[in-house]
Scaffold this motif. Structure first.
Motif, PDB file in Angstrom:
ATOM      1  N   PHE A   1       0.827  -1.204   0.000  1.00  0.00           N
ATOM      2  CA  PHE A   1       0.000   0.000   0.000  1.00  0.00           C
ATOM      3  C   PHE A   1       0.865   1.260   0.000  1.00  0.00           C
ATOM      4  CE2 PHE A   1      -2.946  -3.060   2.011  1.00  0.00           C
ATOM      5  CZ  PHE A   1      -3.981  -2.958   1.103  1.00  0.00           C
ATOM      6  N   LEU A   2       2.089   1.156   0.521  1.00  0.00           N
ATOM      7  CA  LEU A   2       2.969   2.314   0.641  1.00  0.00           C
ATOM      8  C   LEU A   2       3.782   2.582  -0.612  1.00  0.00           C
ATOM      9  CD1 LEU A   2       4.290   1.663   4.245  1.00  0.00           C
ATOM     10  CD2 LEU A   2       2.461   3.210   3.530  1.00  0.00           C
ATOM     11  N   ASP A   3       4.094   1.533  -1.376  1.00  0.00           N
ATOM     12  CA  ASP A   3       4.926   1.698  -2.561  1.00  0.00           C
ATOM     13  C   ASP A   3       4.494   0.688  -3.608  1.00  0.00           C
ATOM     14  OD1 ASP A   3       6.916   1.782  -4.512  1.00  0.00           O
ATOM     15  OD2 ASP A   3       8.526   2.053  -3.057  1.00  0.00           O
ATOM     16  N   PRO A   4       3.958   1.146  -4.735  1.00  0.00           N
ATOM     17  CA  PRO A   4       3.467   0.213  -5.753  1.00  0.00           C
ATOM     18  C   PRO A   4       4.581  -0.569  -6.447  1.00  0.00           C
ATOM     19  CG  PRO A   4       3.319   2.449  -6.556  1.00  0.00           C
ATOM     20  CD  PRO A   4       3.726   2.540  -5.106  1.00  0.00           C
TER      21      PRO A   4
ATOM     22  N   LEU B   1       6.838  -2.222  -4.626  1.00  0.00           N
ATOM     23  CA  LEU B   1       7.219  -3.226  -3.636  1.00  0.00           C
ATOM     24  C   LEU B   1       6.177  -4.337  -3.624  1.00  0.00           C
ATOM     25  CD1 LEU B   1       8.874  -4.306  -1.233  1.00  0.00           C
ATOM     26  CD2 LEU B   1       7.549  -2.767   0.231  1.00  0.00           C
ATOM     27  N   PHE B   2       6.642  -5.560  -3.823  1.00  0.00           N
ATOM     28  CA  PHE B   2       5.779  -6.734  -3.826  1.00  0.00           C
ATOM     29  C   PHE B   2       6.224  -7.654  -2.701  1.00  0.00           C
ATOM     30  CE2 PHE B   2       5.933  -4.928  -7.987  1.00  0.00           C
ATOM     31  CZ  PHE B   2       4.643  -5.022  -8.474  1.00  0.00           C
ATOM     32  N   MET B   3       5.256  -8.200  -1.968  1.00  0.00           N
ATOM     33  CA  MET B   3       5.572  -9.042  -0.816  1.00  0.00           C
ATOM     34  C   MET B   3       4.854 -10.375  -0.929  1.00  0.00           C
ATOM     35  SD  MET B   3       5.213  -5.917   1.875  1.00  0.00           S
ATOM     36  CE  MET B   3       3.678  -5.501   1.109  1.00  0.00           C
ATOM     37  N   PHE B   4       5.537 -11.418  -0.493  1.00  0.00           N
ATOM     38  CA  PHE B   4       4.952 -12.748  -0.486  1.00  0.00           C
ATOM     39  C   PHE B   4       4.853 -13.213   0.969  1.00  0.00           C
ATOM     40  CE2 PHE B   4       4.857 -17.309  -0.534  1.00  0.00           C
ATOM     41  CZ  PHE B   4       3.993 -17.593  -1.584  1.00  0.00           C
ATOM     42  N   TYR B   5       3.650 -13.586   1.366  1.00  0.00           N
ATOM     43  CA  TYR B   5       3.387 -14.006   2.742  1.00  0.00           C
ATOM     44  C   TYR B   5       2.931 -15.459   2.786  1.00  0.00           C
ATOM     45  CZ  TYR B   5       3.211  -9.061   4.099  1.00  0.00           C
ATOM     46  OH  TYR B   5       3.510  -7.746   4.344  1.00  0.00           O
ATOM     47  N   ALA B   6       3.267 -16.112   3.877  1.00  0.00           N
ATOM     48  CA  ALA B   6       2.662 -17.391   4.235  1.00  0.00           C
ATOM     49  C   ALA B   6       1.921 -17.113   5.533  1.00  0.00           C
ATOM     50  CB  ALA B   6       3.721 -18.475   4.430  1.00  0.00           C
ATOM     51  N   GLY B   7       0.609 -17.005   5.455  1.00  0.00           N
ATOM     52  CA  GLY B   7      -0.159 -16.549   6.614  1.00  0.00           C
ATOM     53  C   GLY B   7       0.218 -15.107   6.894  1.00  0.00           C
ATOM     54  N   MET B   8       0.689 -14.832   8.092  1.00  0.00           N
ATOM     55  CA  MET B   8       1.107 -13.479   8.466  1.00  0.00           C
ATOM     56  C   MET B   8       2.629 -13.305   8.403  1.00  0.00           C
ATOM     57  SD  MET B   8      -1.646 -11.806   8.979  1.00  0.00           S
ATOM     58  CE  MET B   8      -1.070 -10.348   9.810  1.00  0.00           C
ATOM     59  N   LYS B   9       3.339 -14.321   7.917  1.00  0.00           N
ATOM     60  CA  LYS B   9       4.799 -14.278   7.899  1.00  0.00           C
ATOM     61  C   LYS B   9       5.306 -13.854   6.519  1.00  0.00           C
ATOM     62  CE  LYS B   9       8.782 -16.818   9.385  1.00  0.00           C
ATOM     63  NZ  LYS B   9       9.239 -17.888  10.215  1.00  0.00           N
ATOM     64  N   LEU B  10       6.080 -12.764   6.493  1.00  0.00           N
ATOM     65  CA  LEU B  10       6.670 -12.275   5.250  1.00  0.00           C
ATOM     66  C   LEU B  10       7.825 -13.191   4.859  1.00  0.00           C
ATOM     67  CD1 LEU B  10       6.931 -10.070   3.045  1.00  0.00           C
ATOM     68  CD2 LEU B  10       8.468  -8.865   4.620  1.00  0.00           C
ATOM     69  N   LEU B  11       7.742 -13.776   3.661  1.00  0.00           N
ATOM     70  CA  LEU B  11       8.790 -14.681   3.198  1.00  0.00           C
ATOM     71  C   LEU B  11       9.668 -14.084   2.102  1.00  0.00           C
ATOM     72  CD1 LEU B  11       6.989 -18.140   3.147  1.00  0.00           C
ATOM     73  CD2 LEU B  11       8.389 -17.109   4.944  1.00  0.00           C
ATOM     74  N   CYS B  12       9.142 -13.115   1.371  1.00  0.00           N
ATOM     75  CA  CYS B  12       9.933 -12.519   0.298  1.00  0.00           C
ATOM     76  C   CYS B  12       9.446 -11.095   0.043  1.00  0.00           C
ATOM     77  CB  CYS B  12       9.814 -13.356  -0.981  1.00  0.00           C
ATOM     78  SG  CYS B  12      10.868 -12.781  -2.322  1.00  0.00           S
ATOM     79  N   ALA B  13      10.399 -10.188  -0.162  1.00  0.00           N
ATOM     80  CA  ALA B  13      10.093  -8.807  -0.550  1.00  0.00           C
ATOM     81  C   ALA B  13      10.850  -8.519  -1.836  1.00  0.00           C
ATOM     82  CB  ALA B  13      10.510  -7.833   0.545  1.00  0.00           C
ATOM     83  N   LEU B  14      10.148  -7.935  -2.811  1.00  0.00           N
ATOM     84  CA  LEU B  14      10.711  -7.719  -4.132  1.00  0.00           C
ATOM     85  C   LEU B  14      10.450  -6.279  -4.549  1.00  0.00           C
ATOM     86  CD1 LEU B  14      10.546 -10.204  -6.962  1.00  0.00           C
ATOM     87  CD2 LEU B  14       9.571  -7.985  -7.418  1.00  0.00           C
ATOM     88  N   LEU B  15      11.514  -5.544  -4.892  1.00  0.00           N
ATOM     89  CA  LEU B  15      11.410  -4.164  -5.348  1.00  0.00           C
ATOM     90  C   LEU B  15      11.705  -4.097  -6.835  1.00  0.00           C
ATOM     91  CD1 LEU B  15      13.318  -2.275  -2.543  1.00  0.00           C
ATOM     92  CD2 LEU B  15      10.975  -1.823  -3.247  1.00  0.00           C
ATOM     93  N   VAL B  16      10.894  -3.353  -7.571  1.00  0.00           N
ATOM     94  CA  VAL B  16      11.093  -3.191  -9.005  1.00  0.00           C
ATOM     95  C   VAL B  16      11.315  -1.710  -9.295  1.00  0.00           C
ATOM     96  CG1 VAL B  16      10.057  -3.489 -11.284  1.00  0.00           C
ATOM     97  CG2 VAL B  16       9.590  -5.163  -9.478  1.00  0.00           C
TER      98      VAL B  16
END
Length: 108
Positions: free
Chosen positions: A7-10, A12-27
């Motif tokens: 929501f803060l930066d279009p 930035l893409f995030m991959f979650y398993a439940g509530m746990k962030l597993l991967c963050a990807l910036l383009v």
């Protein structure tokens, strides 16, 4: 692939398993910077896109931000000193500041 756009930066893409962030990807244009938990396989990313040379480093400057990873602790620190030093300060006359209704000019 299951990534969620921030929501803060279009860019930035995030991959979650439940509530746990597993991967963050910036383009940023044609550059991609990502970090992932050892619990998440990067195979889907490698298969989905055509990549240039892949590399892993502990320090990089990316869009004016210095990103450093501690080899000992894994802690990642991001500073914006280069970004801030690259900013151009613009000044306005006092008379111009008073005119709150007017739009900014290209120089401002």
């Amino acid at each position: 692939m299951g990534f969620v756009i921030s929501f803060l930066d279009p860019c930035l893409f995030m991959f979650y398993a439940g509530m746990k962030l597993l991967c963050a990807l910036l383009v940023h244009f044609d550059d991609v910077l990502f970090t992932c938990s050892p619990l998440w396989s990067t195979d889907p990313l490698w298969k989905e896109f055509e990549w240039g040379e892949a590399w892993s480093i502990d320090e990089i400057e990316y869009t004016g931000r210095l990103i450093k990873r501690s080899v000992d602790t894994g802690i990642i620190r991001v500073t914006q000193q280069a970004f801030i030093q690259g900013l151009q300060v613009r000044t306005m006359t006092n008379a111009r500041k008073v005119d709150k209704a007017s739009l900014l000019t290209g120089a401002e």
